[in-house]
Every structure is written in structure tokens, then in C-alpha cells.
Design a protein around this motif. Structure first.
Motif, PDB file in Angstrom:
ATOM      1  N   PHE A 197       0.871  -1.172   0.000  1.00  0.00           N
ATOM      2  CA  PHE A 197       0.000   0.000   0.000  1.00  0.00           C
ATOM      3  C   PHE A 197       0.911   1.226   0.000  1.00  0.00           C
ATOM      4  CE2 PHE A 197      -2.321  -3.466   1.824  1.00  0.00           C
ATOM      5  CZ  PHE A 197      -3.616  -3.318   1.356  1.00  0.00           C
ATOM      6  N   LYS A 198       0.851   2.020  -1.088  1.00  0.00           N
ATOM      7  CA  LYS A 198       1.741   3.167  -1.215  1.00  0.00           C
ATOM      8  C   LYS A 198       0.928   4.428  -1.546  1.00  0.00           C
ATOM      9  CE  LYS A 198       5.920   0.785  -2.827  1.00  0.00           C
ATOM     10  NZ  LYS A 198       6.920   0.702  -3.916  1.00  0.00           N
ATOM     11  N   LEU A 199       1.379   5.561  -1.021  1.00  0.00           N
ATOM     12  CA  LEU A 199       0.730   6.837  -1.341  1.00  0.00           C
ATOM     13  C   LEU A 199       1.117   7.281  -2.746  1.00  0.00           C
ATOM     14  CD1 LEU A 199       0.969   9.066   1.858  1.00  0.00           C
ATOM     15  CD2 LEU A 199      -1.107   8.156   0.793  1.00  0.00           C
ATOM     16  N   VAL A 200       0.137   7.793  -3.487  1.00  0.00           N
ATOM     17  CA  VAL A 200       0.407   8.373  -4.799  1.00  0.00           C
ATOM     18  C   VAL A 200       0.875   9.816  -4.590  1.00  0.00           C
ATOM     19  CG1 VAL A 200      -0.581   8.967  -7.038  1.00  0.00           C
ATOM     20  CG2 VAL A 200      -1.379   6.923  -5.821  1.00  0.00           C
ATOM     21  N   LYS A 201       1.916  10.206  -5.302  1.00  0.00           N
ATOM     22  CA  LYS A 201       2.417  11.571  -5.175  1.00  0.00           C
ATOM     23  C   LYS A 201       1.322  12.571  -5.577  1.00  0.00           C
ATOM     24  CE  LYS A 201       6.795  10.708  -4.146  1.00  0.00           C
ATOM     25  NZ  LYS A 201       7.382  11.102  -2.843  1.00  0.00           N
ATOM     26  N   THR A 202       1.356  13.745  -4.937  1.00  0.00           N
ATOM     27  CA  THR A 202       0.403  14.789  -5.324  1.00  0.00           C
ATOM     28  C   THR A 202       0.773  15.308  -6.716  1.00  0.00           C
ATOM     29  OG1 THR A 202       1.759  16.518  -4.334  1.00  0.00           O
ATOM     30  CG2 THR A 202       0.130  15.447  -2.914  1.00  0.00           C
ATOM     31  N   ASP A 203      -0.146  16.094  -7.313  1.00  0.00           N
ATOM     32  CA  ASP A 203       0.134  16.656  -8.635  1.00  0.00           C
ATOM     33  C   ASP A 203       1.414  17.487  -8.631  1.00  0.00           C
ATOM     34  OD1 ASP A 203      -2.089  15.433  -9.506  1.00  0.00           O
ATOM     35  OD2 ASP A 203      -3.307  17.257  -9.730  1.00  0.00           O
ATOM     36  N   ILE A 260      -2.914   0.520  -4.327  1.00  0.00           N
ATOM     37  CA  ILE A 260      -2.777  -0.891  -3.931  1.00  0.00           C
ATOM     38  C   ILE A 260      -1.940  -1.551  -5.018  1.00  0.00           C
ATOM     39  CG2 ILE A 260      -4.008  -3.008  -3.393  1.00  0.00           C
ATOM     40  CD1 ILE A 260      -6.417  -1.256  -2.644  1.00  0.00           C
ATOM     41  N   VAL A 261      -0.709  -1.905  -4.674  1.00  0.00           N
ATOM     42  CA  VAL A 261       0.280  -2.330  -5.661  1.00  0.00           C
ATOM     43  C   VAL A 261       0.570  -3.820  -5.481  1.00  0.00           C
ATOM     44  CG1 VAL A 261       2.557  -1.856  -6.640  1.00  0.00           C
ATOM     45  CG2 VAL A 261       1.306  -0.043  -5.463  1.00  0.00           C
ATOM     46  N   LEU A 262       0.368  -4.573  -6.551  1.00  0.00           N
ATOM     47  CA  LEU A 262       0.644  -6.003  -6.512  1.00  0.00           C
ATOM     48  C   LEU A 262       1.732  -6.301  -7.535  1.00  0.00           C
ATOM     49  CD1 LEU A 262      -0.306  -8.804  -5.380  1.00  0.00           C
ATOM     50  CD2 LEU A 262      -1.692  -8.990  -7.446  1.00  0.00           C
ATOM     51  N   ASP A 263       2.870  -6.814  -7.028  1.00  0.00           N
ATOM     52  CA  ASP A 263       4.005  -7.131  -7.896  1.00  0.00           C
ATOM     53  C   ASP A 263       4.366  -5.944  -8.785  1.00  0.00           C
ATOM     54  OD1 ASP A 263       4.137  -9.591  -6.779  1.00  0.00           O
ATOM     55  OD2 ASP A 263       3.073 -10.619  -8.389  1.00  0.00           O
ATOM     56  N   ASN A 264       4.447  -4.763  -8.160  1.00  0.00           N
ATOM     57  CA  ASN A 264       4.837  -3.505  -8.818  1.00  0.00           C
ATOM     58  C   ASN A 264       3.849  -3.072  -9.902  1.00  0.00           C
ATOM     59  OD1 ASN A 264       6.721  -1.401  -8.654  1.00  0.00           O
ATOM     60  ND2 ASN A 264       7.698  -2.052 -10.563  1.00  0.00           N
ATOM     61  N   ALA A 277      -6.151   2.768  -7.223  1.00  0.00           N
ATOM     62  CA  ALA A 277      -5.595   3.877  -6.432  1.00  0.00           C
ATOM     63  C   ALA A 277      -6.732   4.782  -6.000  1.00  0.00           C
ATOM     64  CB  ALA A 277      -4.556   4.645  -7.250  1.00  0.00           C
ATOM     65  N   PRO A 278      -7.579   4.320  -5.094  1.00  0.00           N
ATOM     66  CA  PRO A 278      -8.739   5.132  -4.679  1.00  0.00           C
ATOM     67  C   PRO A 278      -8.322   6.309  -3.804  1.00  0.00           C
ATOM     68  CG  PRO A 278      -8.583   3.132  -3.379  1.00  0.00           C
ATOM     69  CD  PRO A 278      -7.513   3.037  -4.415  1.00  0.00           C
ATOM     70  N   ASN A 279      -9.145   7.364  -3.844  1.00  0.00           N
ATOM     71  CA  ASN A 279      -8.941   8.502  -2.948  1.00  0.00           C
ATOM     72  C   ASN A 279      -9.454   8.146  -1.565  1.00  0.00           C
ATOM     73  OD1 ASN A 279      -7.773  10.371  -4.740  1.00  0.00           O
ATOM     74  ND2 ASN A 279      -9.797  10.818  -5.605  1.00  0.00           N
ATOM     75  N   ILE A 280      -8.711   8.550  -0.559  1.00  0.00           N
ATOM     76  CA  ILE A 280      -9.136   8.313   0.829  1.00  0.00           C
ATOM     77  C   ILE A 280     -10.094   9.431   1.218  1.00  0.00           C
ATOM     78  CG2 ILE A 280      -8.371   8.042   3.212  1.00  0.00           C
ATOM     79  CD1 ILE A 280      -5.628   7.233   2.080  1.00  0.00           C
ATOM     80  N   LEU A 281     -11.338   9.094   1.432  1.00  0.00           N
ATOM     81  CA  LEU A 281     -12.346  10.102   1.765  1.00  0.00           C
ATOM     82  C   LEU A 281     -12.460  10.310   3.267  1.00  0.00           C
ATOM     83  CD1 LEU A 281     -15.124   9.032  -0.774  1.00  0.00           C
ATOM     84  CD2 LEU A 281     -13.359  10.782  -1.043  1.00  0.00           C
ATOM     85  N   GLU A 282     -12.158   9.240   4.023  1.00  0.00           N
ATOM     86  CA  GLU A 282     -12.235   9.350   5.481  1.00  0.00           C
ATOM     87  C   GLU A 282     -11.435   8.214   6.098  1.00  0.00           C
ATOM     88  OE1 GLU A 282     -16.295   8.833   6.587  1.00  0.00           O
ATOM     89  OE2 GLU A 282     -16.498   6.931   5.519  1.00  0.00           O
TER      90      GLU A 282
END
Length: 539
Positions: free
Chosen positions: A152-158, A310-314, A319-324
Motif C-alpha cells: 500500500f503506497k501513497l500516490v504523489k500529489t500533482d 494498492i500495488v501487486l508485484d509492482n 488507487a482510490p482517494n481516501i475520503l475518510e
């Protein structure tokens, strides 16, 4: 007939009935046509879409489970030799990697539904996998070889993504032209981002499928240059999509370090109701462990309005947005999965990730026709041996020979029923074990009958000759069976594959042999001689 004889007869009839009851599913299963048998082998109640279908598939699965299973050499299937790549592991991790891989592959194969797989270590870092009766070999290979490293990795901001891409463009401009001249064409000044259809706009970085290989080559070039420090990981989406009428793929700039790994996944299952935008689309829901749930709640609480990949084998599955904040430790993975892909993903998530990549170094497929040929030849050889023995016993020992044949039939019936009850697998060496058991059973009766003949030649009465013949032969029979049984048990315990198949049938056959060749035949002689007060015996 004494009370003891009546009990023996009752128990014998009871045992025969139990054997016939146990063998009935085997008769039903192998009486089916090849096409019907394949349907039974493929039946999976978990895949049912209605209760009626689930009950029908459950009946088919029960029939498959209760029937005697055939090994790889008899029903065909798949043989794989895997090699675990431990080159990137430490010495201590490498020592345990193969054992962990065996356990994880075993769990995956079990959930895949292969009956009686054989998985064993070979040498230092290789694993032998035998999958009898396997139908979907491509799916099995992808399932077994999938590393299934879930992160589970954070996506970089724009802003972070644009800064990263600017650095990459500057790197290639400096490397190829010495500097990034503003008068240069965009394709040269922005060598990296010019290959994208959309680059870091509104959270989207999209490349046409035709550009993916070139972008991968540039990313690999960056990775080889130690002077370029990239504080991010670039990972493609696992599936292609249509963008502006053309086929493309998303690229995600992610944090290098994962916030959590898939080792915290407790359960996972395929579902069809996870994606609200695409009702009926297959996906995977998962539940985290208690520790993982606590971590997930903390992660989502600290990163509201960020995208979590959500990264599986790279490969980014979603990559859903976290709403809460998500406190219950439950999540889902959606994407353009087929039902089979979603089912496979659920299996590998439940089984855990392999500790290191594995590759297939040898692959063999045993066709059903070859297995059928082995069965026919095996049964032909067995039938010829049995007929020869029956004819010999009836001619040489006459009516007593018929008693021996009856005991032999009970022996084989009991052996097959025991195999069905214990879910043992019948292999080609197992057929050899059955033939050897037939020989041992006949040998026991020959010993008994020759002792009885000796006693009759010494002018003993029939009753006395039978009693003395059995008592004198009994110890020899026990000695012969025990001395053969001990190495058979050792082979069954320590051996594997064909060796174990031979040992299983021989061990079961020898144990039943003592009961039928001595106990049942003696009961028949006692009942016959005591009831009729005979003065002679056909032997």
C-alpha cells in the motif's frame, strides 16, 4: 456353527457391505463418460451463482472426493520444476525461502482445487510440483509463479509529480545535449513527459500503449545512474484503458516506501459487487489482521484526500482517494479483472506472497491419453495375472482353491475401499503394489493348503488337518508379511511420488491380506467342516 463363528460371519458380511458402500462413488465416477467426468473435476461450489447450482456442484465435488484418485501417471496432468531466486536475499533468509515457498505454493494449489498434488523440495533451491488431472495449465502456472507482493503506497500529489517529471526531463536534456535550451523542440527539451498523452494533470499520467516500452527503457536508464536520486517509484496500472479513443495505460508516481504490506491480509475473496461504477465487475475484497486494521486506520486517518495505491508485484491494481478514516480493516481491489483473474488474486492474497521470485526451469505435461494407456496396460497385466492365479488355484487345489480365490477378491476389494476411505492416490507403481499383494495373498493360501495336505498324508482327520495346517502356516505367513510390511512402511513414510504410491498399496494390501487369507478362509473352512461333519476335503 458356534457363536464365535456367527460373529465372524456377521463381521465379514458387515465389512463386505462397508467396502461396497465405500467403493460405490468410485464406480459411479469412473462409469461417467470422459466429458461428464471433466465436468465433475471442474465443479467448484464456491463459484455457484444460486443455491440450486451450489447443491448440484457440491454433489459433484462429493463424488469426486469419495472416488479413488488417480496419480499423474494414470490420469495425466502437469509436472513443474521451479527454482527459487534467492540471489537478493540474505543468507539467513535464503535458507528459509524455499521452505516458505513450498508452504505457500501448497496453499495456493489446495485452493486451486487440484486433487492430491505433490510438492517437494529438490536440491538446494528447487521445488518439484506434480498436479494430477490439471485442466487449466496456463492458469496454474501464473498462480504458482505469482510473487504476490502486495503493498500500500501513497500516490504523489500533482505538485510532487510535476516536480519529479521536471527533474527527469532536465536529466535527459543535460545528458544528451548538455543543457535544456528553451529554444529546443519540446520533444527534446521534455524527452520524458513528451511521450505521455497526459502528464500529471488532475492526478492523471497516461501514456499510449505504443509508448510504454520506450518509457520503461528511460525509467531503467534512470535506475542505472546512481547520480540521479529519485525519491519515488514509477508503477504502471495493471490494465489498459481507452483514452481519447486510443488504448493507453496510467503511470503512477508513488512513495518509495510502502505504508503497509500484504502480510497483514487475513482473508480475501472474489466479489462482483465492489465497483459501483461497474455493477457485476469482478473484484477482490480483503480483511486485514487486527494489527493490520489498526495500521490501516492510522494510515487512512493521516492521509485523507490523498490517493492510496494498492500495488501487486509492482503493478497498481487500484488507487482510490481516501475520503475518510477507515477503522474496520477492510478494503477492496477493483480494476478490469476477469472473474478468473479476481479469483486468482484472492487465492494468492490468502496464501501470502512468495519470499522470492520463482521461475519454471522444467515443464512436462502428461496427456490423458498416455495416462489412459497406462491404466489399460496396468489393468490388462493385473487381469491376466489374476486370471492365471484363479485358474491355477481352481485346478491345483479344486474347491479349496475357490475359497482362496474368494479371499483374494475380498482382499482386493478391501484394499481399494481402504484407498478410497483414506483418500489415497492410485499411481502406476501403486498398481504394481496391488499385483505384488495378489502374489503375497496367494502365497499365504498355498502355504496353508500345503500344510493341510501334509497333515492329511499323515492320516490326520480333516478337522485336525485344517487346524494343524493353519496353526503351522500362521507363523510363516505373519513373518513373511511383517518383514515385507516394515520396509513398505519406511518407504511410505520417507518416500515421495511413485515410491510412496507403491508403498501405500503394498502396506494396505499386506494388512488386509493377513485378515482375508488367514481369518476369512479359516472361517469358511470351519463353517463348512463343522456343519457337515466332513470326512474328506477337496484340496
Amino acid at each position: 456353527m458356534t457363536t464365535g463363528d456367527k460373529w465372524k460371519l456377521f463381521l465379514t458380511i458387515l465389512a463386505v457391505g462397508a467396502c461396497l458402500f465405500t467403493l460405490w462413488p468410485t464406480f459411479q465416477f469412473y462409469s461417467l463418460t470422459p466429458a461428464e467426468r471433466q465436468k465433475v473435476l471442474q465443479a467448484r461450489p464456491a463459484a455457484a451463482t444460486s443455491e440450486a447450482e451450489r447443491e448440484r456442484l457440491q454433489e459433484m465435488e462429493d463424488l469426486r472426493e469419495k472416488a479413488i484418485k488417480l496419480g499423474l501417471d494414470l490420469q495425466g496432468g502437469m509436472y513443474l520444476l521451479l527454482e527459487v531466486d534467492t540471489s537478493k536475499l540474505g543468507r539467513a533468509e535464503a535458507r528459509n525461502a524455499v521452505d516458505q515457498a513450498i508452504q505457500i505454493i501448497g496453499n495456493r494449489v489446495d485452493q486451486f482445487g487440484v486433487a492430491e498434488p505433490s510438492i517437494a523440495r529438490q536440491g538446494e533451491n528447487r521445488i518439484m510440483v506434480q498436479l494430477p488431472g490439471l485442466l487449466d495449465q496456463d492458469r496454474a502456472k501464473s498462480l504458482i509463479g505469482a510473487t504476490a507482493l502486495l503493498e500500500f503506497k501513497l500516490v504523489k500529489t500533482d505538485e510532487q509529480a510535476r516536480a519529479l517529471y521536471d527533474r527527469i526531463d532536465s536529466y535527459f536534456a543535460r545528458k544528451r545535449f548538455g543543457s535544456a535550451d528553451t529554444t529546443m523542440p519540446d520533444t527534446l527539451r521534455h524527452a520524458f513527459t513528451s511521450r505521455f498523452l497526459v502528464a500529471a494533470q488532475g492526478g492523471e499520467t497516461i501514456a499510449l500503449s505504443s509508448e510504454v516500452a520506450a518509457i520503461d527503457s528511460m525509467i531503467a536508464e534512470l535506475a542505472r545512474d546512481s547520480s540521479f536520486v529519485m525519491e519515488a517509484t514509477l508503477a504502471w496500472d495493471s490494465h489498459e484503458d481507452e483514452f481519447q479513443g486510443r488504448t493507453g495505460r496510467r503511470l503512477y508516481p508513488l512513495d518509495k516506501e510502502p505504508l503497509m504490506r500484504g502480510s497483514e491480509v487475513a482473508t480475501a475473496q472474489m466479489r462482483l459487487d465492489l465497483d459501483q461504477d461497474r455493477p457485476g465487475a469482478p473484484g477482490v475484497s480483503f480483511t486485514l489482521t487486527t494489527r493490520g486494521g489498526s495500521m490501516f486506520a492510522d494510515i487512512t486517518g493521516r492521509n485523507v484526500n490523498r490517493s492510496l495505491a494498492i500495488v501487486l508485484d509492482n503493478r497498481v491494481q487500484s488507487a482510490p482517494n481516501i475520503l475518510e478514516r477507515i477503522p474496520r480493516g477492510q478494503g477492496s481491489i477493483t480494476g478490469n479483472f476477469t472473474e478468473e483473474e479476481a479469483q486468482n488474486l484472492a487465492i494468492v492474497l490468502r496464501s501470502g506472497a512468495l519470499p522470492a521470485p520463482v521461475r519454471i526451469v522444467e515443464e512436462r505435461t502428461v496427456g490423458p491419453s498416455l495416462g489412459q494407456d497406462s491404466i489399460e496396460k496396468g489393468f490388462t497385466a493385473g487381469a491376466a495375472a489374476a486370471i492365471g492365479i484363479v485358474v491355477f488355484m481352481l485346478i491345483y487345489y479344486r474347491l479349496s482353491g475357490a475359497v482362496a480365490v474368494f479371499a483374494l477378491v475380498l482382499n482386493i476389494m478391501g484394499l481399494l475401499a481402504a484407498m478410497a476411505a483414506f483418500k489415497a492416490t492410485l499411481t502406476l507403481p501403486g498398481l504394481a503394489g496391488i499385483v505384488l499383494t495378489i502374489g503375497m495373498a496367494v502365497d499365504a493360501n498355498v502355504l496353508i493348503f500345503e500344510r493341510i495336505r501334509e497333515e492329511l498324508r499323515n492320516k490326520r482327520t480333516v478337522l485336525n488337518a485344517i487346524e494343524t495346517g493353519y496353526s503351522r502356516a500362521y507363523r510363516t505367513i505373519i513373518d513373511a508379511n511383517v518383514t515385507t510390511l516394515l520396509p513398505a512402511i519406511a518407504l511410505m513414510w520417507l518416500g515421495s511420488g511413485p515410491i510412496r504410491g507403491f508403498a501405500v498399496t503394498l502396506t494396505i494390501g499386506l494388512i488386509i491380506n493377513v485378515i482375508t487369507a488367514v481369518g476369512v478362509s479359516k472361517m469358511i473352512f470351519d463353517a463348512w467342516s463343522l456343519r457337515r461333519k466332513v470326512s474328506s476335503i477337496s484340496i
